[in-house]
Motif scaffolding. Structure first.
Motif, PDB file in Angstrom:
ATOM      1  N   LYS A   8       0.845  -1.185   0.000  1.00 26.24           N
ATOM      2  CA  LYS A   8       0.000   0.000   0.000  1.00 26.24           C
ATOM      3  C   LYS A   8       0.884   1.241   0.000  1.00 26.24           C
ATOM      4  O   LYS A   8       1.943   1.240   0.615  1.00 26.24           O
ATOM      5  N   TRP A  40      -8.488   3.900   1.252  1.00 27.59           N
ATOM      6  CA  TRP A  40      -8.773   3.563   2.645  1.00 27.59           C
ATOM      7  C   TRP A  40      -8.241   4.745   3.429  1.00 27.59           C
ATOM      8  O   TRP A  40      -7.139   5.232   3.153  1.00 27.59           O
ATOM      9  N   SER A  42      -8.475   7.026   7.467  1.00 29.88           N
ATOM     10  CA  SER A  42      -9.018   7.221   8.809  1.00 29.88           C
ATOM     11  C   SER A  42      -8.748   8.661   9.206  1.00 29.88           C
ATOM     12  O   SER A  42      -7.834   9.310   8.681  1.00 29.88           O
TER      13      SER A  42
END
Length: 82
Positions: A8, A40, A42
């Motif tokens: 990633k 992805w 957060s």
């Protein structure tokens, strides 16, 4: 700076406050949607962590990820300082 970890592209971003972090996420969401390539991520208060990989390619880093990372970098380069 983007680093490659566990297949990633990863980077953490820090902003002045939650509002600035959320504005950044909103801007990235628009770019990602236009590219049809979604990260992805957060968010906790003023910090945003993004990880990019291509699910269709077996969850590895591809040119699509590098292009999205470059677009995110460009977004940050062109934002007015708070």
């Amino acid at each position: 700076m983007w680093t490659e970890q566990d297949n990633k592209l990863c980077q953490s971003f820090e902003f002045a406050d939650f509002r600035a972090a959320f504005l950044f996420m909103t801007q990235v969401a628009e770019i990602a949607e236009a590219m049809n390539h979604h990260p992805w991520w957060s968010n906790v208060y003023n910090e945003v962590m993004i990880k990019l990989s291509t699910h269709d390619a077996g969850d590895v880093v591809t040119e699509k990820d590098r292009q999205l990372a470059a677009a995110i970098d460009l977004l940050l380069e062109n934002r007015p300082e708070a």
